[in-house]
Design a protein around this motif. Structure first.
Motif, short mmCIF file in Angstrom:
data_model
loop_
_atom_site.label_atom_id
_atom_site.label_comp_id
_atom_site.label_asym_id
_atom_site.label_seq_id
_atom_site.Cartn_x
_atom_site.Cartn_y
_atom_site.Cartn_z
N ILE A 104 0.86 -1.18 0.00
CA ILE A 104 0.00 0.00 0.00
C ILE A 104 0.90 1.23 0.00
CG2 ILE A 104 -1.72 1.31 1.30
CD1 ILE A 104 -2.58 -1.32 2.59
N ASP A 105 0.61 2.17 -0.89
CA ASP A 105 1.37 3.41 -0.95
C ASP A 105 0.45 4.54 -0.52
OD1 ASP A 105 3.12 5.42 -1.37
OD2 ASP A 105 3.37 5.08 -3.52
N GLU A 106 0.44 4.83 0.78
CA GLU A 106 -0.46 5.83 1.32
C GLU A 106 -0.02 7.26 1.00
OE1 GLU A 106 -0.49 4.78 5.41
OE2 GLU A 106 -1.96 3.19 5.13
N LEU A 107 1.24 7.44 0.67
CA LEU A 107 1.73 8.79 0.39
C LEU A 107 1.59 9.19 -1.07
CD1 LEU A 107 4.97 8.91 2.54
CD2 LEU A 107 2.82 10.04 2.96
N ASP A 108 1.17 8.28 -1.95
CA ASP A 108 1.11 8.58 -3.37
C ASP A 108 0.19 9.76 -3.67
OD1 ASP A 108 1.82 8.16 -6.06
OD2 ASP A 108 -0.03 7.01 -6.39
N ASP A 109 -1.00 9.78 -3.08
CA ASP A 109 -1.94 10.88 -3.33
C ASP A 109 -1.41 12.20 -2.77
OD1 ASP A 109 -3.67 9.10 -4.52
OD2 ASP A 109 -4.82 8.75 -2.69
N VAL A 110 -0.81 12.16 -1.60
CA VAL A 110 -0.30 13.37 -0.97
C VAL A 110 0.84 13.96 -1.79
CG1 VAL A 110 0.80 14.29 1.10
CG2 VAL A 110 -0.99 12.58 1.31
N VAL A 111 1.76 13.10 -2.22
CA VAL A 111 2.89 13.57 -3.01
C VAL A 111 2.41 14.08 -4.38
CG1 VAL A 111 5.02 12.84 -4.17
CG2 VAL A 111 4.57 12.14 -1.83
N GLY A 112 1.46 13.39 -4.98
CA GLY A 112 0.91 13.84 -6.26
C GLY A 112 0.26 15.21 -6.14
N ARG A 113 -0.48 15.43 -5.08
CA ARG A 113 -1.13 16.72 -4.87
C ARG A 113 -0.09 17.82 -4.63
NH1 ARG A 113 -4.24 19.89 -6.65
NH2 ARG A 113 -4.91 21.50 -5.24
N ALA A 114 0.94 17.52 -3.87
CA ALA A 114 2.00 18.50 -3.62
C ALA A 114 2.73 18.85 -4.91
CB ALA A 114 2.98 17.98 -2.58
N GLN A 115 2.97 17.86 -5.75
CA GLN A 115 3.63 18.12 -7.04
C GLN A 115 2.74 18.98 -7.93
OE1 GLN A 115 4.56 14.18 -8.37
NE2 GLN A 115 6.56 14.17 -7.36
N GLU A 116 1.44 18.74 -7.90
CA GLU A 116 0.51 19.56 -8.70
C GLU A 116 0.52 21.00 -8.21
OE1 GLU A 116 -2.09 20.88 -11.43
OE2 GLU A 116 -1.15 18.92 -11.40
N LEU A 117 0.54 21.20 -6.90
CA LEU A 117 0.61 22.56 -6.37
C LEU A 117 1.92 23.24 -6.74
CD1 LEU A 117 -0.97 22.09 -2.85
CD2 LEU A 117 -1.91 23.33 -4.78
N LEU A 118 2.99 22.50 -6.74
CA LEU A 118 4.28 23.06 -7.15
C LEU A 118 4.24 23.47 -8.62
CD1 LEU A 118 6.88 21.27 -5.13
CD2 LEU A 118 7.57 23.07 -6.65
N ARG A 119 3.65 22.61 -9.45
CA ARG A 119 3.52 22.92 -10.87
C ARG A 119 2.68 24.19 -11.07
NH1 ARG A 119 1.37 18.28 -12.19
NH2 ARG A 119 3.17 17.03 -11.74
N GLN A 120 1.59 24.32 -10.30
CA GLN A 120 0.75 25.51 -10.41
C GLN A 120 1.53 26.75 -9.97
OE1 GLN A 120 -2.73 24.82 -8.06
NE2 GLN A 120 -3.63 23.38 -9.52
N ALA A 121 2.32 26.64 -8.94
CA ALA A 121 3.09 27.78 -8.46
C ALA A 121 4.14 28.20 -9.48
CB ALA A 121 3.75 27.45 -7.13
N LYS A 122 4.76 27.25 -10.14
CA LYS A 122 5.79 27.57 -11.14
C LYS A 122 5.20 28.17 -12.40
CE LYS A 122 9.29 24.30 -9.67
NZ LYS A 122 10.03 23.09 -10.00
N THR A 123 3.98 27.77 -12.75
CA THR A 123 3.36 28.30 -13.97
C THR A 123 2.65 29.62 -13.71
OG1 THR A 123 1.35 27.01 -13.60
CG2 THR A 123 3.07 26.03 -15.00
N GLY A 124 2.63 30.08 -12.47
CA GLY A 124 2.05 31.39 -12.19
C GLY A 124 0.57 31.37 -11.91
N THR A 125 0.03 30.25 -11.50
CA THR A 125 -1.37 30.20 -11.12
C THR A 125 -1.57 31.14 -9.95
OG1 THR A 125 -1.43 27.89 -11.77
CG2 THR A 125 -3.23 28.67 -10.39
N THR A 126 -2.67 31.88 -9.97
CA THR A 126 -2.90 32.89 -8.94
C THR A 126 -3.11 32.25 -7.58
OG1 THR A 126 -5.28 32.87 -9.26
CG2 THR A 126 -3.98 34.40 -10.63
N ALA A 127 -2.86 33.02 -6.56
CA ALA A 127 -3.05 32.55 -5.19
C ALA A 127 -4.52 32.27 -4.92
CB ALA A 127 -2.52 33.58 -4.20
N ALA A 128 -5.41 33.00 -5.59
CA ALA A 128 -6.84 32.79 -5.38
C ALA A 128 -7.25 31.40 -5.85
CB ALA A 128 -7.65 33.85 -6.11
N ALA A 129 -6.69 30.92 -6.97
CA ALA A 129 -7.04 29.59 -7.47
C ALA A 129 -6.56 28.51 -6.51
CB ALA A 129 -6.44 29.37 -8.85
#
Length: 189
Positions: A104-129
């Motif tokens: 069981i990989d319980e951290l897979d969802d958490v790490v995937g979500r953190a990577q998505e947030l990092l991607r959004q931050a690098k591409t300039g997604t607004t803080a409101a989004a």
């Protein structure tokens, strides 16, 4: 206690401690990935040290030595699991694991979500989004509703507004002053 019985007990304890240390060494060499090796390094090593310390206590037959041996084992039992946990986290984050060996990989969802947030931050997604995302706790603190991650959605307060109180900055102005609050971002640094 007779000297022969004393030597026999010390010998058994030392051989047991040596076997536990040998098991840890074999596990470090033979196990296939970091997570298994980490387990092999921490579990038998703590028991092996306990057996060696017990052998010392039996050999020297001194009550004054027991607190020192107990403190030594206490530090080992407190630090070995913590260091194994930190090595495991670092190994997981740096992808030094074999996913096919995980049940069981319980951290897979958490790490995937953190990577998505990092991607959004690098591409300039607004803080409101990012702020609208219910899975992000952008303001750690007391949560008004049980199970709620977003403590910004507080029930409406009485009619008093921040403008009515001098020196109080509204939430939007505070974000402008502090910068966007992404997970892992500290306004101080």
């Amino acid at each position: 206690m007779s000297q022969e019985l004393n030597d026999l007990i010390v010998g058994i304890l030392m051989v047991g401690g040596a076997l536990m240390s040998l098991a840890a060494a074999i596990g470090l060499i033979r196990f296939p990935d970091l997570m298994s090796r980490m387990h092999a390094a921490s579990k038998p090593q703590v028991l092996g040290l306990l057996l060696f310390l017990m052998a010392m206590a039996v050999q020297f037959e001194s009550w004054a030595l027991l607190p020192v041996l107990a403190v030594c084992w206490l530090f080992m039992i407190l630090t070995a699991p913590v260091s194994a946990h930190m090595i495991g986290r670092a190994g997981y984050r740096t992808k030094h694991l074999r996913p096919e060996l995980l049940t069981i990989d319980e951290l897979d969802d958490v790490v995937g979500r953190a990577q998505e947030l990092l991607r959004q931050a690098k591409t300039g997604t607004t803080a409101a989004a990012v702020k609208e995302d219910p899975l992000v706790d952008d303001d750690p603190g007391a949560h008004p509703a049980a199970g709620s991650l977003d403590d910004d959605a507080v029930p409406a307060a009485p009619a008093e507004t921040p403008e009515a109180r001098p020196g109080v900055v509204s939430g939007a102005e505070a974000q402008t002053h502090q910068g966007a609050r992404h997970p892992g971002h500290s306004p101080e640094g």
